[in-house]
Design a protein around this motif. Structure first.
Motif, PDB file in Angstrom:
ATOM      1  N   TYR A   6       0.827  -1.203   0.000  1.00 57.35           N
ATOM      2  CA  TYR A   6       0.000   0.000   0.000  1.00 57.35           C
ATOM      3  C   TYR A   6       0.859   1.248   0.000  1.00 57.35           C
ATOM      4  CZ  TYR A   6       1.013  -1.019   4.890  1.00 57.35           C
ATOM      5  OH  TYR A   6       1.646  -1.363   6.053  1.00 57.35           O
ATOM      6  N   LEU A   7       0.317   2.312  -0.536  1.00 63.20           N
ATOM      7  CA  LEU A   7       1.003   3.597  -0.625  1.00 63.20           C
ATOM      8  C   LEU A   7       0.131   4.670   0.003  1.00 63.20           C
ATOM      9  CD1 LEU A   7       2.274   3.417  -4.326  1.00 63.20           C
ATOM     10  CD2 LEU A   7       3.541   2.821  -2.261  1.00 63.20           C
TER      11      LEU A   7
ATOM     12  N   LEU B 179      -1.697  -4.512  -6.137  1.00 64.91           N
ATOM     13  CA  LEU B 179      -1.985  -5.951  -6.102  1.00 64.91           C
ATOM     14  C   LEU B 179      -1.005  -6.680  -7.013  1.00 64.91           C
ATOM     15  CD1 LEU B 179      -5.880  -5.904  -6.352  1.00 64.91           C
ATOM     16  CD2 LEU B 179      -4.521  -6.346  -4.307  1.00 64.91           C
ATOM     17  N   THR B 180      -0.392  -7.726  -6.500  1.00 63.41           N
ATOM     18  CA  THR B 180       0.542  -8.536  -7.285  1.00 63.41           C
ATOM     19  C   THR B 180       0.020  -9.960  -7.355  1.00 63.41           C
ATOM     20  OG1 THR B 180       2.448  -7.187  -6.625  1.00 63.41           O
ATOM     21  CG2 THR B 180       2.905  -9.384  -7.484  1.00 63.41           C
ATOM     22  N   VAL B 181      -0.165 -10.446  -8.576  1.00 63.86           N
ATOM     23  CA  VAL B 181      -0.653 -11.800  -8.805  1.00 63.86           C
ATOM     24  C   VAL B 181       0.513 -12.656  -9.292  1.00 63.86           C
ATOM     25  CG1 VAL B 181      -2.296 -13.245 -10.041  1.00 63.86           C
ATOM     26  CG2 VAL B 181      -2.918 -10.907  -9.423  1.00 63.86           C
ATOM     27  N   SER B 182       0.753 -13.764  -8.606  1.00 64.06           N
ATOM     28  CA  SER B 182       1.823 -14.684  -8.996  1.00 64.06           C
ATOM     29  C   SER B 182       1.227 -16.044  -9.324  1.00 64.06           C
ATOM     30  CB  SER B 182       2.849 -14.834  -7.874  1.00 64.06           C
ATOM     31  OG  SER B 182       3.440 -13.589  -7.545  1.00 64.06           O
ATOM     32  N   ILE B 183       1.796 -16.676 -10.339  1.00 68.28           N
ATOM     33  CA  ILE B 183       1.405 -18.040 -10.703  1.00 68.28           C
ATOM     34  C   ILE B 183       2.668 -18.884 -10.685  1.00 68.28           C
ATOM     35  CG2 ILE B 183       0.425 -19.542 -12.475  1.00 68.28           C
ATOM     36  CD1 ILE B 183      -1.261 -17.255 -13.431  1.00 68.28           C
ATOM     37  N   ASN B 184       2.688 -19.869  -9.799  1.00 66.49           N
ATOM     38  CA  ASN B 184       3.873 -20.712  -9.604  1.00 66.49           C
ATOM     39  C   ASN B 184       5.117 -19.863  -9.339  1.00 66.49           C
ATOM     40  OD1 ASN B 184       2.357 -23.077 -10.051  1.00 66.49           O
ATOM     41  ND2 ASN B 184       2.602 -22.892 -12.261  1.00 66.49           N
ATOM     42  N   ASN B 185       4.949 -18.865  -8.467  1.00 69.58           N
ATOM     43  CA  ASN B 185       6.022 -17.979  -8.006  1.00 69.58           C
ATOM     44  C   ASN B 185       6.519 -16.999  -9.066  1.00 69.58           C
ATOM     45  OD1 ASN B 185       6.101 -19.176  -5.391  1.00 69.58           O
ATOM     46  ND2 ASN B 185       7.360 -20.845  -6.204  1.00 69.58           N
TER      47      ASN B 185
ATOM     48  N   SER C  58       0.761  -7.122 -12.054  1.00 64.11           N
ATOM     49  CA  SER C  58       0.889  -6.216 -10.917  1.00 64.11           C
ATOM     50  C   SER C  58       0.316  -4.867 -11.323  1.00 64.11           C
ATOM     51  CB  SER C  58       2.362  -6.071 -10.511  1.00 64.11           C
ATOM     52  OG  SER C  58       2.493  -5.184  -9.420  1.00 64.11           O
ATOM     53  N   TYR C  59      -0.634  -4.372 -10.543  1.00 66.41           N
ATOM     54  CA  TYR C  59      -1.235  -3.090 -10.890  1.00 66.41           C
ATOM     55  C   TYR C  59      -1.791  -2.411  -9.644  1.00 66.41           C
ATOM     56  CZ  TYR C  59      -5.835  -5.366 -10.699  1.00 66.41           C
ATOM     57  OH  TYR C  59      -6.949  -6.043 -10.292  1.00 66.41           O
TER      58      TYR C  59
END
Length: 224
Positions: A166-167, A186-192, A197-198
């Motif tokens: 957060y900012l 928000l950062t979305v990761s798939i298999n690390n 990210s937006y």
């Protein structure tokens, strides 16, 4: 002694030799093996594509709900005087708790009344959204759902992880106590591996593009 005409009996057609049968069976087996391999590759590709489609559908749905909630967030200090309720508004990399207002539901005099909801998120490989409504004195029984389960099998959500940072209004990651963030990343990761990210938030730097100036647009009290 009378002579009898001699009749030639046509010879019966010759059958396939053993060698010819073996060759034909070998060619047929080769064709079957090639077709089976092609079918297996097609099946694997189709299953992989179907799994990706389900995974992206889950992500779109989950992120859409999170984004809708965050853009509707209202600073707790504008809603409550009870410090305990204000302190419940908090953000971390793995959780978020904030308040939103429901759609106008009834009118009292010249005022339009809207229900206050408390929204709690637990982030990570399991994204749980818990929501409860304010009845004027307390929050009712919460309703919880895992946004990464959806209507698909649990395998579609394997490897997915959602985290946030957060900012503040000034762009700092050091957030004052109980302050509603200006922006949540928000950062979305798939298999690390980072998939997306937006930023989500109601805060705007305004026409001058500079933080902490008079034309800044945000919800909730401004930082001192």
């Amino acid at each position: 002694m009378p002579a009898f005409p001699h009749h030639h009996t046509p010879s019966s057609p010759r059958g396939f030799s053993l060698m010819e049968l073996l060759v034909a069976m070998g060619v047929l087996s080769l064709i079957v093996l090639v077709m089976a391999a092609l079918f297996q590759q097609t099946s694997v590709a189709w299953k992989g594509g179907d799994s990706k489609a389900k995974r992206y559908s889950l992500l779109r749905g989950a992120l859409g709900i999170i984004e809708r909630d965050l853009t509707s967030a209202v600073d707790a200090r504008t809603l409550f005087t009870d410090l305990a309720l204000v302190r419940a508004q908090k953000f971390s990399a793995s959780s978020m708790t904030f308040y939103i207002l429901g759609a106008p539901s009834r009118v009292k005099g010249n005022d339009t009344l809207r229900t206050i909801f408390r929204v709690e998120y637990t982030l990570g490989s399991s994204v749980n959204r818990t929501i409860s409504s304010w009845d004027g004195s307390t929050f009712g029984d919460p309703t919880s759902v895992n946004l990464l389960e959806g209507n698909f099998d649990t395998a579609s959500a394997e490897g997915i992880s959602i985290t946030c940072r957060y900012l503040s209004v000034t762009g700092s990651e050091s957030l004052p106590s109980y302050q509603l963030p200006a922006v949540v990343n928000l950062t979305v990761s798939i298999n690390n591996d980072v998939f997306k990210s937006y930023d989500v938030g109601a805060f705007s730097l305004g026409p001058d593009g500079e933080p902490d100036t008079e034309d800044d647009i945000f919800t909730g009290p401004k930082e001192n």
